[in-house]
Design an enzyme around this catalytic site. Structure first.
Site, short mmCIF file in Angstrom:
data_model
loop_
_atom_site.label_atom_id
_atom_site.label_comp_id
_atom_site.label_asym_id
_atom_site.label_seq_id
_atom_site.Cartn_x
_atom_site.Cartn_y
_atom_site.Cartn_z
N PRO A 59 0.81 -1.22 0.00
CA PRO A 59 0.00 0.00 0.00
C PRO A 59 0.84 1.27 0.00
CG PRO A 59 -0.90 -1.59 1.53
CD PRO A 59 0.41 -2.15 1.07
N CYS A 60 0.35 2.22 -0.78
CA CYS A 60 1.07 3.48 -0.92
C CYS A 60 0.42 4.59 -0.13
CB CYS A 60 1.11 3.90 -2.38
SG CYS A 60 -0.52 4.31 -2.97
N ASN A 61 -0.65 4.26 0.57
CA ASN A 61 -1.46 5.31 1.20
C ASN A 61 -0.65 6.35 1.93
OD1 ASN A 61 -2.73 2.75 0.85
ND2 ASN A 61 -4.57 3.58 1.80
N LEU A 115 2.40 7.11 1.47
CA LEU A 115 3.52 7.60 0.66
C LEU A 115 3.05 8.53 -0.44
CD1 LEU A 115 5.34 4.16 0.07
CD2 LEU A 115 5.57 5.71 2.02
#
Length: 630
Positions: free
Chosen positions: A588-590, A592
């Site tokens: 997950p990139c949330n 970032l």
DNA sequence: GCAAAAATGAAGCATGGC
DNA sequence: GCCATGCTTCATTTTTGC
């Protein structure tokens, strides 16, 4: 707020109906052989001096992949012969090559073993003594003996204990200190390795990290190999380190390069705590993109031995993460250099992503047909309405949410005030919103966000891939915004096709809507086994639907939570399916992503910290794979 | 109460003027 | 070389409507 000079007072307010403000900001080789890196054209001469693989029925791509993994031409030829000649499978050849590698290590000549240990810093006389006692094949015993000798030498120098040497047997040293002996005997294996590494002049921190990364079952040799590999990889940082760290300069005023960020005062960020930074390349073409042969290149630093497949792995996340994040990610993935690629080189939409993988990088190919390269080609119905003053040919990154209907309506109302082209300041404001929200022209003065099926097309998914099965329109946008760009990923994975002609076993983490699976399917790589881990039920339904609709013959097994996928379960799965050939996923990139206004806190964030589960699982698969190979 | 729509900046790099 | 500004960004929270 940024003011925009309208001049004539007819500025448009895109955000609220009654707001007096202006527009919102309108705003991996076998350890015994060196890694060979060859340009595409350099395969030619290799063939002229190597066995004729074509006559043996093995394709150039397969041979090139093996060569790139560091195997010699002679070794490859021998493996092909032993596995059935022209009818042999690349996977069998690969297994045989790895067996050679292991065999080569075990049957190394005495001279080679001597060189090896001398290279590790042990005195030559001690090395010879240990080999005489234990033979040149028992590496672990030799290592232990050398460590004992070193310990005795050290104690002798410090006179902390009395050392009694048996004059009748030069090979034996004995410790007269019962306490020290007990201490040595009682220390755990991990402590023993740690102490050994410290004696070899490795720092305690470096040694501890390496032990943790190699696992508790790792031998001293494996840990030392790991450290050496990491040291090699760190050389790459020379290219990316800040110039003032790389080479201290007396003159504080120096030229700023493209990759050197401007220094600004900003609040501390956990993600910025890392000392080492990896800066993004100006043009994200990774190790090469299609149709641009001049830009094809090799890895700047070889994949360290410890990271070479199988299993192959492929990790993805947003390129523009907070400072220091990619250095941290790389450090947890064998210090492999990230490959930053913008999917605008593959399709009509930008998608700047970083990929860390141990795949060969030569002989990649695009899936067919290639996607449309411009917005107007990809969305032909927009051509009719596209104004000349909108010069876009590529869309920005496809996100998880879209512009509101209110916004597009306000733009329409504003544009209808003008018979012909709107004034420049209005054009500028409209263009800002178009780029921000990826709006396209669907009628006279009518802009609209992309439809889900249009996003599917741009991202390389089959039409209606995310449609139906109870998923809402909002969730379709969310799932698509979080997915791979299939053509880009497929280009990287294409090297697997000649290696696994009879199918591949995949561990898919953070599967999402199955970008990796769709890429493998479009590459026509048979998926014999896919173990998928995905938290979203809607996404699991999408993958299952895809699996059924494409008549997949392999096994699809689903898990929900990577955090609950423990080592025991992974090993059980590997026993059941014979292992995994590929571990793929983007965590997950949330925490970032640049679009996160609330919790862009780096890898320590609640969602993005799941990256460490990717590393944990990859470590388990790698360790188990080594065990199974042995 | 739930699902969908709408509203909510800032980080970080590129660029250009001085 | 410094500084101001432009541009892009796998999102989250709040509000709205049924």
């Amino acid at each position: 707020m940024v003011e925009h000079s309208g001049g004539d007072g007819d500025d448009v307010n895109w955000n609220t109906d009654d707001d007096e403000h202006e527009i919102d900001n309108f705003q991996f080789s076998p350890s015994s052989s060196p890694v060979q890196f060859m340009s595409e054209t350099s395969y030619g001469p290799a063939e002229t001096t190597s066995p004729n693989f074509i006559q043996k029925g093995i394709s150039d791509e397969v041979v090139a992949s093996f060569i790139e993994m560091g195997f010699s031409s002679e070794m490859i030829a021998r493996a092909i012969e032993e596995t059935g000649g022209g009818s042999s499978e690349p996977r069998m050849i690969l297994e045989t090559l790895f067996n050679y590698s292991a065999s080569t290590e075990a049957s190394s000549s005495k001279a080679k073993v001597i060189d090896h240990f001398i290279g590790m810093g042990f005195p030559e006389e001690n090395v010879i003594k240990a080999i005489q006692e234990y033979g040149d094949e028992n590496i672990d015993e030799i290592t232990n003996a050398l460590l004992t000798y070193a310990e005795v030498d050290r104690l002798g120098e410090t006179n902390d204990v009395n050392i009694n040497t048996n004059d009748d047997d030069d090979n034996l040293y004995s410790l007269s200190s019962d306490d020290d002996e007990d201490e040595l005997n009682n220390s755990s294996q991990e402590d023993s390795i740690l102490q050994a590494l410290i004696k070899m002049d490795y720092s305690r921190e470096e040694a501890a990290i390496a032990i943790e990364r190699c696992g508790e079952d790792a031998s001293v040799e494996e840990v030392v190999d790991f450290i050496c590999a990491a040291q090699m990889a760190r050389q790459f940082d020379e290219f990316f380190a800040e110039p003032d760290r790389k080479e201290p300069m007396n003159n504080s005023k120096k030229r700023r390069t493209y990759n050197e960020p401007q220094r600004r005062e900003r609040k501390p960020n956990a993600a910025m705590a890392s000392d080492q930074l990896i800066y993004l390349p100006k043009e994200m073409i990774g190790f090469g993109v299609p149709n641009r042969p001049g830009l094809m290149m090799n890895r700047p630093v070889p994949v360290p031995d410890i990271a070479c497949g199988p299993p192959f792995f492929y990790y993805e996340n947003v390129a523009m993460a907070p400072k220091g994040v990619w250095a941290t990610i790389s450090s947890h993935l064998y210090d492999i250099v990230p490959e930053f690629v913008d999917s605008k080189h593959f399709c009509a939409a930008a998608r700047k992503r970083g990929y860390i993988h141990n795949l060969p990088i030569h002989n990649r190919f695009q899936i067919q047909p290639p996607p449309h390269n411009t917005i107007q080609e990809a969305l032909p119905l927009t051509k009719r309405w596209w104004p000349s003053w909108d010069g876009r040919t590529k869309l920005n990154c496809l996100l998880t949410c879209i512009a509101s209907a209110k916004l597009t309506n306000r733009i329409r109302e504003a544009l209808e005030k003008y018979d012909g082209e709107p004034p420049l300041h209005v054009q500028k404001q409209v263009m800002y919103q178009c780029k921000k929200w990826n709006l396209v022209w669907v009628g006279k003065n009518k802009l609209a966000p992309l439809e889900p099926d249009e996003m599917e097309k741009l991202l390389g998914f089959p039409r209606d891939h995310t449609r139906g099965g109870g998923i809402s329109r909002t969730d379709r946008y969310k799932s698509l915004g979080n997915s791979f760009q299939v053509d880009t990923v497929a280009y990287h994975l294409s090297v697997l096709k000649p290696l696994f002609p009879n199918g591949i076993r995949v561990l898919s983490l953070f599967t999402g809507i199955g970008g990796g699976e769709v890429a493998l399917h479009r590459l026509q790589i048979r998926m014999n086994v896919v173990v998928s881990v995905e938290i979203s039920e809607a996404n699991r339904n999408i993958l299952r639907s895809f699996w059924e609709q494409t008549n997949q013959k392999g096994i699809l097994r689903e898990f929900k939570d990577v955090e609950k996928l423990d080592d025991h379960t992974i090993e059980q799965l590997m026993d059941e399916y014979g292992g995994f050939d590929l571990v793929i996923g983007g965590s997950p990139c949330n925490n970032l992503a640049g679009g996160n206004r609330h919790s862009r806190v780096g890898l320590e964030g609640a969602h993005s910290s799941l990256f460490f589960d990717y590393c944990r699982i990859l470590d388990t698969v790698s360790r188990k794979t080594r065990q199974m190979r042995r």
